[in-house]
Motif scaffolding. Sequence first.
Motif, PDB file in Angstrom:
ATOM      1  N   GLU A  17       0.739  -1.143  -0.065  1.00 37.81           N
ATOM      2  CA  GLU A  17      -0.125   0.117  -0.138  1.00 37.81           C
ATOM      3  C   GLU A  17       1.277   1.143  -0.037  1.00 37.81           C
ATOM      4  OE1 GLU A  17      -3.701  -1.717   2.381  1.00 37.81           O
ATOM      5  OE2 GLU A  17      -2.459  -0.513   3.564  1.00 37.81           O
ATOM      6  N   ASN A  18       0.198   2.216  -0.284  1.00 40.30           N
ATOM      7  CA  ASN A  18       0.731   3.502  -0.185  1.00 40.30           C
ATOM      8  C   ASN A  18       0.569   4.264   1.075  1.00 40.30           C
ATOM      9  OD1 ASN A  18       1.672   3.272  -2.961  1.00 40.30           O
ATOM     10  ND2 ASN A  18      -0.122   4.636  -3.731  1.00 40.30           N
ATOM     11  N   SER A  58      12.192  10.827  -5.289  1.00 40.75           N
ATOM     12  CA  SER A  58      13.439   9.962  -5.223  1.00 40.75           C
ATOM     13  C   SER A  58      12.864   8.752  -4.919  1.00 40.75           C
ATOM     14  CB  SER A  58      14.146  10.668  -3.924  1.00 40.75           C
ATOM     15  OG  SER A  58      15.228   9.745  -3.657  1.00 40.75           O
ATOM     16  N   GLY A  59      13.087   7.777  -5.785  1.00 41.28           N
ATOM     17  CA  GLY A  59      12.877   6.363  -5.822  1.00 41.28           C
ATOM     18  C   GLY A  59      11.222   6.044  -5.543  1.00 41.28           C
ATOM     19  N   ARG A  60      10.984   5.487  -4.339  1.00 43.80           N
ATOM     20  CA  ARG A  60       9.557   5.318  -4.186  1.00 43.80           C
ATOM     21  C   ARG A  60       9.028   6.370  -3.405  1.00 43.80           C
ATOM     22  NH1 ARG A  60       8.698   1.739  -0.606  1.00 43.80           N
ATOM     23  NH2 ARG A  60      10.970   1.655   0.131  1.00 43.80           N
ATOM     24  N   LEU A  61       9.739   7.306  -3.025  1.00 46.77           N
ATOM     25  CA  LEU A  61       9.470   8.632  -2.452  1.00 46.77           C
ATOM     26  C   LEU A  61       8.743   9.788  -3.161  1.00 46.77           C
ATOM     27  CD1 LEU A  61      12.200   8.963   0.222  1.00 46.77           C
ATOM     28  CD2 LEU A  61      10.172   7.616   0.244  1.00 46.77           C
ATOM     29  N   ARG A  62       7.941  10.500  -2.966  1.00 46.98           N
ATOM     30  CA  ARG A  62       7.350  11.616  -3.569  1.00 46.98           C
ATOM     31  C   ARG A  62       7.026  12.827  -2.660  1.00 46.98           C
ATOM     32  NH1 ARG A  62       1.838  12.888  -5.166  1.00 46.98           N
ATOM     33  NH2 ARG A  62       1.720  14.862  -6.469  1.00 46.98           N
ATOM     34  N   VAL A  63       7.733  13.828  -2.690  1.00 48.30           N
ATOM     35  CA  VAL A  63       7.313  15.127  -1.564  1.00 48.30           C
ATOM     36  C   VAL A  63       6.792  16.081  -2.368  1.00 48.30           C
ATOM     37  CG1 VAL A  63       8.470  16.766  -0.307  1.00 48.30           C
ATOM     38  CG2 VAL A  63       9.253  14.327  -0.174  1.00 48.30           C
ATOM     39  N   THR A  64       5.595  16.862  -1.944  1.00 45.43           N
ATOM     40  CA  THR A  64       5.125  17.915  -2.471  1.00 45.43           C
ATOM     41  C   THR A  64       5.264  19.045  -1.268  1.00 45.43           C
ATOM     42  OG1 THR A  64       2.953  17.492  -1.566  1.00 45.43           O
ATOM     43  CG2 THR A  64       3.597  16.723  -3.991  1.00 45.43           C
ATOM     44  N   LEU A  65       5.214  20.613  -1.800  1.00 43.98           N
ATOM     45  CA  LEU A  65       5.284  21.502  -0.852  1.00 43.98           C
ATOM     46  C   LEU A  65       4.284  22.576  -1.573  1.00 43.98           C
ATOM     47  CD1 LEU A  65       6.840  22.970   1.271  1.00 43.98           C
ATOM     48  CD2 LEU A  65       8.450  23.689  -0.422  1.00 43.98           C
ATOM     49  N   SER A  72       3.498  20.467   3.367  1.00 42.62           N
ATOM     50  CA  SER A  72       4.018  19.568   2.553  1.00 42.62           C
ATOM     51  C   SER A  72       3.697  17.989   2.829  1.00 42.62           C
ATOM     52  CB  SER A  72       5.513  19.350   3.046  1.00 42.62           C
ATOM     53  OG  SER A  72       6.389  18.578   2.362  1.00 42.62           O
ATOM     54  N   SER A  73       3.516  17.372   1.768  1.00 47.51           N
ATOM     55  CA  SER A  73       3.330  15.643   1.924  1.00 47.51           C
ATOM     56  C   SER A  73       4.687  14.988   1.439  1.00 47.51           C
ATOM     57  CB  SER A  73       2.216  15.573   1.321  1.00 47.51           C
ATOM     58  OG  SER A  73       2.202  15.485   0.191  1.00 47.51           O
ATOM     59  N   LEU A  74       4.609  13.731   2.223  1.00 46.16           N
ATOM     60  CA  LEU A  74       5.435  12.716   1.789  1.00 46.16           C
ATOM     61  C   LEU A  74       4.731  11.311   1.451  1.00 46.16           C
ATOM     62  CD1 LEU A  74       8.232  11.170   1.715  1.00 46.16           C
ATOM     63  CD2 LEU A  74       8.131  10.685   4.086  1.00 46.16           C
ATOM     64  N   LEU A  75       4.877  11.014   0.280  1.00 44.84           N
ATOM     65  CA  LEU A  75       4.236   9.601  -0.394  1.00 44.84           C
ATOM     66  C   LEU A  75       5.204   8.629  -0.265  1.00 44.84           C
ATOM     67  CD1 LEU A  75       1.949   8.022  -1.552  1.00 44.84           C
ATOM     68  CD2 LEU A  75       2.379   9.203  -3.538  1.00 44.84           C
ATOM     69  N   ILE A  76       4.855   7.585   0.206  1.00 44.22           N
ATOM     70  CA  ILE A  76       5.838   6.591  -0.035  1.00 44.22           C
ATOM     71  C   ILE A  76       4.981   5.309  -0.679  1.00 44.22           C
ATOM     72  CG2 ILE A  76       7.317   4.478   1.124  1.00 44.22           C
ATOM     73  CD1 ILE A  76       7.364   6.273   3.709  1.00 44.22           C
ATOM     74  N   THR A  77       5.481   4.964  -2.049  1.00 40.47           N
ATOM     75  CA  THR A  77       4.745   4.028  -2.857  1.00 40.47           C
ATOM     76  C   THR A  77       4.874   2.661  -2.414  1.00 40.47           C
ATOM     77  OG1 THR A  77       6.061   4.388  -4.590  1.00 40.47           O
ATOM     78  CG2 THR A  77       4.129   5.766  -4.495  1.00 40.47           C
ATOM     79  N   ALA A  78       4.079   1.669  -2.673  1.00 41.55           N
ATOM     80  CA  ALA A  78       4.469   0.277  -2.698  1.00 41.55           C
ATOM     81  C   ALA A  78       5.356   0.034  -1.129  1.00 41.55           C
ATOM     82  CB  ALA A  78       5.233  -0.225  -3.875  1.00 41.55           C
ATOM     83  N   SER A  79       4.842   0.451  -0.128  1.00 42.98           N
ATOM     84  CA  SER A  79       5.423   0.122   1.020  1.00 42.98           C
ATOM     85  C   SER A  79       5.965  -1.313   1.197  1.00 42.98           C
ATOM     86  CB  SER A  79       4.669   0.640   2.175  1.00 42.98           C
ATOM     87  OG  SER A  79       3.512  -0.295   2.332  1.00 42.98           O
ATOM     88  N   ARG A  80       7.167  -1.258   2.144  1.00 45.23           N
ATOM     89  CA  ARG A  80       7.682  -2.436   2.628  1.00 45.23           C
ATOM     90  C   ARG A  80       7.632  -2.366   3.976  1.00 45.23           C
ATOM     91  NH1 ARG A  80      12.679  -1.316  -1.464  1.00 45.23           N
ATOM     92  NH2 ARG A  80      11.547  -1.380  -3.541  1.00 45.23           N
ATOM     93  N   ALA A  81       7.818  -3.765   4.460  1.00 42.87           N
ATOM     94  CA  ALA A  81       7.972  -3.692   5.980  1.00 42.87           C
ATOM     95  C   ALA A  81       9.098  -2.940   6.585  1.00 42.87           C
ATOM     96  CB  ALA A  81       8.184  -5.405   6.484  1.00 42.87           C
TER      97      ALA A  81
END
Lengths: 111, 116
Positions: A17-18, A58-65, A72-81
């Motif tokens: 999940e994201n 940056s990789g699976r990270l997406r930051v908006t401002l 600001s928001s930080l999105l982590i896509t396809a999360s891992r343990a």
Amino acid sequence: SQQGEEDPQALSIQEGENATMNCSYKTSINNLQWYRQNSGRGLVHLILIRSNEREKHSGRLRVTLDTSKKSSSLLITASRAADTASYFCATEGRSFQKLVFGTGTRLLVSP
Amino acid sequence: SAVISQKPSRDICQRGTSLTIQCQVDSQVTMMFWYRQQPGQSLTLIATANQGSEATYESGFVIDKFPISRPNLTFSTLTVSNMSPEDSSIYLCSVEAQGTSGVGQFFGPGTRLTVL
């Protein structure tokens, strides 16, 4: 206090999940930085976004401002343990390199 | 980014004693920063250490309690003096350095202090 606010305080998701974390701040900034902290250890620098930038990847990270909303928001896509950690935003003001940290979001990613 | 090390990584100390924490960077930097993270809390800046001048302390932190040394451009120490259980925290140093997305602040691994 000038400390920023982050929400949610805690987030629990399943692998794949994201995860989205939000940060709000109070003053004009030079940049905003996101960090990860595992189990009370040192902080890992994830990404920096300047005040004149709106989005960064940056990789699976997406930051908006959004400087108009001071958020600001930080999105982590396809999360891992292995993404399980606390995440902090920190803002650097215009006049000095001092960082003001947000309250942090504890992310738990279950296998 | 800079490589930052701290010593000790953790310590358990008795009330009334003092502990000096060392921070070493692998490159020369103008400013080094010391932060405190109390249990379950976020980070708070204690002071900024410039080489060749006295450290600049944030509101709520004083030199007598947290003396800082900065003898050269790669090293700094923070002393936690006359400790009480309220000083139990993680203490982290940081420096500004060039990262992949710009000049940011990079942190050492931290020193976990427990005061009994």
